[in-house]
Enzyme design. Structure first.
Site, short mmCIF file in Angstrom:
data_model
loop_
_atom_site.label_atom_id
_atom_site.label_comp_id
_atom_site.label_asym_id
_atom_site.label_seq_id
_atom_site.Cartn_x
_atom_site.Cartn_y
_atom_site.Cartn_z
N GLU A 3 -0.30 -9.21 -0.77
CA GLU A 3 -1.72 -10.01 -0.48
C GLU A 3 -2.54 -10.03 -1.92
O GLU A 3 -3.49 -10.43 -2.05
CB GLU A 3 -2.20 -8.74 0.69
N ALA A 15 0.94 -1.21 -0.05
CA ALA A 15 -0.06 0.04 -0.10
C ALA A 15 0.88 1.23 0.00
O ALA A 15 2.07 1.28 0.43
CB ALA A 15 -1.09 0.11 1.18
N GLY A 28 0.86 -5.15 0.83
CA GLY A 28 -0.35 -5.13 -0.21
C GLY A 28 -0.09 -5.98 -1.31
O GLY A 28 -1.07 -6.46 -2.03
N GLU A 75 4.72 -5.01 7.12
CA GLU A 75 4.02 -4.05 7.77
C GLU A 75 4.30 -3.86 9.30
O GLU A 75 4.40 -2.73 9.90
CB GLU A 75 2.58 -4.35 7.93
C1 HXC Z 1 5.08 4.42 -1.11
C2 HXC Z 1 7.25 3.33 -1.98
C3 HXC Z 1 6.45 2.18 -1.51
C4 HXC Z 1 5.47 1.97 -0.91
C5 HXC Z 1 8.47 1.95 -2.47
N1 HXC Z 1 8.28 3.17 -2.55
N2 HXC Z 1 7.47 1.40 -1.57
N3 HXC Z 1 6.06 4.55 -1.88
N4 HXC Z 1 4.58 3.12 -0.52
N5 HXC Z 1 4.89 0.96 -0.15
C6 HXC Z 1 8.81 4.26 -3.26
C7 HXC Z 1 10.21 4.89 -2.36
O1 HXC Z 1 9.74 5.73 -1.52
C8 HXC Z 1 10.89 5.35 -3.45
O2 HXC Z 1 10.36 6.77 -4.00
C9 HXC Z 1 10.43 4.50 -4.93
O3 HXC Z 1 9.28 3.80 -4.45
C10 HXC Z 1 11.79 3.53 -5.06
O4 HXC Z 1 11.90 2.81 -3.76
P1 HXC Z 1 13.35 2.56 -2.88
O5 HXC Z 1 13.02 2.28 -1.54
O6 HXC Z 1 14.02 3.76 -3.28
O7 HXC Z 1 13.79 1.17 -3.70
P2 HXC Z 1 14.76 0.36 -3.09
O8 HXC Z 1 15.81 0.68 -2.25
O9 HXC Z 1 15.32 -0.63 -4.07
O10 HXC Z 1 14.00 -0.58 -1.81
C11 HXC Z 1 12.92 -1.36 -2.53
C12 HXC Z 1 11.76 -1.88 -1.47
C13 HXC Z 1 11.51 -0.53 -0.40
C14 HXC Z 1 12.83 -2.44 -0.19
C15 HXC Z 1 10.78 -2.29 -1.78
O11 HXC Z 1 11.12 0.45 -1.39
C16 HXC Z 1 10.67 -0.78 0.96
O12 HXC Z 1 11.04 -1.41 1.63
N6 HXC Z 1 9.18 -0.26 0.32
C17 HXC Z 1 8.22 -0.49 1.27
C18 HXC Z 1 7.71 -1.90 1.48
C19 HXC Z 1 6.71 -1.70 2.57
O13 HXC Z 1 7.04 -1.69 3.68
N7 HXC Z 1 5.47 -2.55 2.33
C20 HXC Z 1 4.50 -2.51 3.08
C21 HXC Z 1 3.77 -1.44 2.67
S1 HXC Z 1 2.32 -1.34 4.10
P3 HXC Z 1 11.43 8.18 -3.90
O14 HXC Z 1 10.55 9.04 -4.32
O15 HXC Z 1 12.25 8.17 -2.67
O16 HXC Z 1 12.23 7.61 -5.15
C22 HXC Z 1 1.10 -2.47 3.47
C23 HXC Z 1 -0.28 -2.50 4.16
C24 HXC Z 1 -1.24 -3.03 3.12
O17 HXC Z 1 1.27 -2.75 2.20
C25 HXC Z 1 -2.85 -2.85 3.86
C26 HXC Z 1 -3.38 -1.55 4.03
C27 HXC Z 1 -4.64 -1.77 4.48
#
Ligand code: HXC
Length: 261
Positions: free
Chosen positions: A115, A69, A112, A135
């Site tokens: 999921e 998400a 997500g 998460e």
């Molecule tokens: C918003 C995101 C994002 C996310 C990545 N980006 N994931 N933006 N939401 N979930 C953005 C980063 O901010 C960055 O933007 C660009 O995408 C590239 O990501 P990087 O982090 O620079 O890439 P990298 O170093 O290769 O790392 C990849 C990664 C990391 C390991 C996937 O991005 C990461 O940990 N992302 C979050 C994963 C996560 O926690 N997902 C769960 C979310 S909660 P900029 O602008 O800086 O270039 C969820 C809940 C669901 O899903 C249920 C809800 C009800």
């Protein structure tokens, strides 16, 4: 291949009886924004209602299926916003579909994104795929079904490991654990998913729908109730033209020519 362009965060295409929806927010690793989710659900449910579509492939980019998400958008939300259901209730139509969905996963399928893959019926993973429910690192828990679907897919102990530590799982471990249907070389992912989708789309639509609805029931009901549902669905298929055609074609040693009715 015909492409439709009325969307901003996804790309939709059709090839024969197969539809493909490509998540398309490369700047955010396909993070599932409200717009992306709304477009995905709208496009998928429209394909589901189209009798000319027999399978739907959902895919992302080489680097990311979806990284979860949209964290930056969620940062602004409060308890009451989430309770109001804006974020978590949006998948309802998607989860009710009776057209098989195939997640073709390359790169990150996190939160997500993992999921969403688990909401699909088949998961084909590139050897580069990385699944996870991170998460816990954000001070929350999975919210699009991960706490329920992951243990059903891989068992309680592995699911607890994934959800409590937030670690990622590679394609090989995911296949070994039962989270993915098949693993293919990354360069062959789209073609492999298309081929599986074409095979499914060539089957009789009523029998595919009956198979899916009974498979879905297997996740929710007791064995006795599920077996009753299966018996009823099996009998109902004897009212279709395709059942007669399928069995007659076998007896006549020829390919069945299904009419999807
Ligand atoms: C918003 C995101 C994002 C996310 C990545 N980006 N994931 N933006 N939401 N979930 C953005 C980063 O901010 C960055 O933007 C660009 O995408 C590239 O990501 P990087 O982090 O620079 O890439 P990298 O170093 O290769 O790392 C990849 C990664 C990391 C390991 C996937 O991005 C990461 O940990 N992302 C979050 C994963 C996560 O926690 N997902 C769960 C979310 S909660 P900029 O602008 O800086 O270039 C969820 C809940 C669901 O899903 C249920 C809800 C009800």
């Amino acid at each position: 291949m015909s492409e439709q362009t009325q969307y901003t965060a996804i790309i939709t295409e059709t090839q024969g009886r197969v539809a493909t929806i490509t998540l398309n927010r490369p700047e955010a690793l396909n993070a599932l924004s409200n717009t992306l989710i709304a477009e995905l659900v709208e496009a998928a449910t429209a394909f589901d209602a189209d009798p000319n579509i027999g399978a739907i492939v959902i895919t992302g980019s080489e680097r990311a299926f979806a990284a979860g998400a949209d964290i930056k958008a969620m940062l602004e939300l409060e308890y009451s916003d989430i309770l109001a259901g804006g974020l978590t209730s949006t998948w309802n139509g998607f989860e009710q579909m009776l057209t098989p969905t195939i997640a073709a996963v390359s790169g990150f399928a996190l939160g997500g994104g993992c999921e969403l893959a688990m909401m699909c019926d088949i998961i084909i993973a590139a050897d580069s795929a990385k699944f996870g429910q991170p998460e816990i690192n954000l001070g929350v828990i999975p919210g699009f079904g991960g706490t329920q679907r992951l243990p059903r897919a891989i068992g309680k102990y592995k699911a607890a490991d994934m959800i409590l530590t937030g670690r990622m799982m590679g394609a090989e471990e995911a296949e070994r654990s039962g989270l993915v249907s098949r693993v293919v070389p990354a360069a062959e992912l789209r073609e492999a998913a298309q081929q599986v989708a074409e095979v499914i789309a060539s089957k009789s639509r009523p029998s595919v729908q009956a198979a899916l609805s009974t498979l879905q029931a297997a996740e929710e009901t007791s064995l006795a109730e599920g077996l009753r549902l299966e018996r009823t669905a099996f009998a109902a298929l004897f009212a279709t033209e395709d059942q007669t055609e399928g069995m007659r074609a076998f007896a006549e040693k020829r390919e069945a020519n299904f009419k999807h009715r």
